[in-house]
Design an enzyme around this catalytic site. Sequence first.
Site, mmCIF file in Angstrom:
data_model
loop_
_atom_site.group_PDB
_atom_site.id
_atom_site.type_symbol
_atom_site.label_atom_id
_atom_site.label_comp_id
_atom_site.label_asym_id
_atom_site.label_seq_id
_atom_site.Cartn_x
_atom_site.Cartn_y
_atom_site.Cartn_z
ATOM 1 N N HIS A 240 0.751 -1.300 -0.069
ATOM 2 C CA HIS A 240 0.024 -0.069 -0.105
ATOM 3 C C HIS A 240 0.739 1.240 0.004
ATOM 4 O O HIS A 240 0.633 2.026 -0.951
ATOM 5 C CB HIS A 240 -0.996 0.004 1.362
ATOM 6 C CG HIS A 240 -2.010 -1.109 1.351
ATOM 7 N ND1 HIS A 240 -2.949 -1.146 0.595
ATOM 8 C CD2 HIS A 240 -1.894 -2.199 2.007
ATOM 9 C CE1 HIS A 240 -3.775 -2.197 0.813
ATOM 10 N NE2 HIS A 240 -3.115 -2.857 1.856
HETATM 11 O O1 RIB Z 1 -5.341 0.463 4.485
HETATM 12 C C1 RIB Z 1 -3.781 0.370 4.189
HETATM 13 C C2 RIB Z 1 -3.241 1.525 5.239
HETATM 14 O O2 RIB Z 1 -3.463 1.437 6.531
HETATM 15 C C3 RIB Z 1 -1.670 1.671 5.036
HETATM 16 O O3 RIB Z 1 -1.039 2.846 4.961
HETATM 17 C C4 RIB Z 1 -1.298 0.795 6.301
HETATM 18 O O4 RIB Z 1 0.057 1.156 6.624
HETATM 19 C C5 RIB Z 1 -2.409 1.222 7.092
HETATM 20 O O5 RIB Z 1 -1.988 2.535 7.747
#
Ligand code: RIB
Length: 310
Positions: A240
């Site tokens: 992500h």
């Molecule tokens: O949904 C994914 C996000 O939420 C990423 O930034 C992960 O690190 C959490 O913070």
Amino acid sequence: MNRFPVIIDCDPGVDDTAALLLASRLDELNIRAITTVSGNVGVDKTTANAIKVRHAMGKDIPIFMGADRPMFRDPVTAEKFHGNDGFGGVNYPKEIKNTEIGQEKAWDAIYRIAKECNGELIVIAVAPMTNLGIALSKYKDLSKRIKRIVIMGGAAIGGNITPSAEFNIYVDPEAADMVFCSGIPVYMCGLDVTLKAYMTPEELEEIGALGSFQAKLFRDVLQGGLKKYLEWGYKGVALHDPVAVLYTVDDSIFETHHVGIRVETKGQLTIGKTVTDLYSDKQMEHNAYIVTDVNREAFIEKVKSLMTKF
Ligand code: RIB
Ligand code: CA
């Protein structure tokens, strides 16, 4: 080379850790600061993890601690995915000499550095956007001083922490909506693209096999997340936060659309949903950009090439 000043606002966090490691090897980035916030785990732990990762990055980057809770809500955290330490249960094996963090609060540092950068500052926000929300509330001219904000967060379709919402937006929807309404160009790398930017077990092992301390750390912190994504039926672990970092430097392997994006802050089932007109006849004010696709192979190659630089 065109280098540009960035602040990385994060909640390390296993994928934040990967993102910071990658950012440290992107020559185009002049990382002016790392700011931390309550998100995956409490802000004391996200800050402690940022100190560890700064050591691994091998760069003396100022760290500023931010909010210990969302602007108007109780904290929501994600220890189940990131581990109680927020570091995937990985013991950081090296002595860290520089454990210093800046005396300023994150939101004050964001404003000061934005002024110093004369309108060129890019903020890469890969966590709940509480620090930005507070900064925008406190400093009325901040929106004129930030060139763009690239976020990991949201989704045109679906969610992860709820069927409607992605974690970063869900934790602090009011702050997120303030960011989208600020007038600053916002580039949203949501689940639409980040779930496509996955790394398979074999690819993650290839990173570890590069042999450096940082490559092994990258592999190790993501092991728990990989296991969960495989259990959920995915082909690999979604990178992500690295998507937002790589997108900031080169958007050519991604698909981007200029759209309207606002955040639901009142709904019972839809709180934290990023509402966009991407798939709607009804048009909104086009205040943002949504990233919807990526050439995964090119993305993985870029990750690998950056990790060979340690
Ligand atoms: O949904 C994914 C996000 O939420 C990423 O930034 C992960 O690190 C959490 O913070
Ligand atoms: Ca994060």
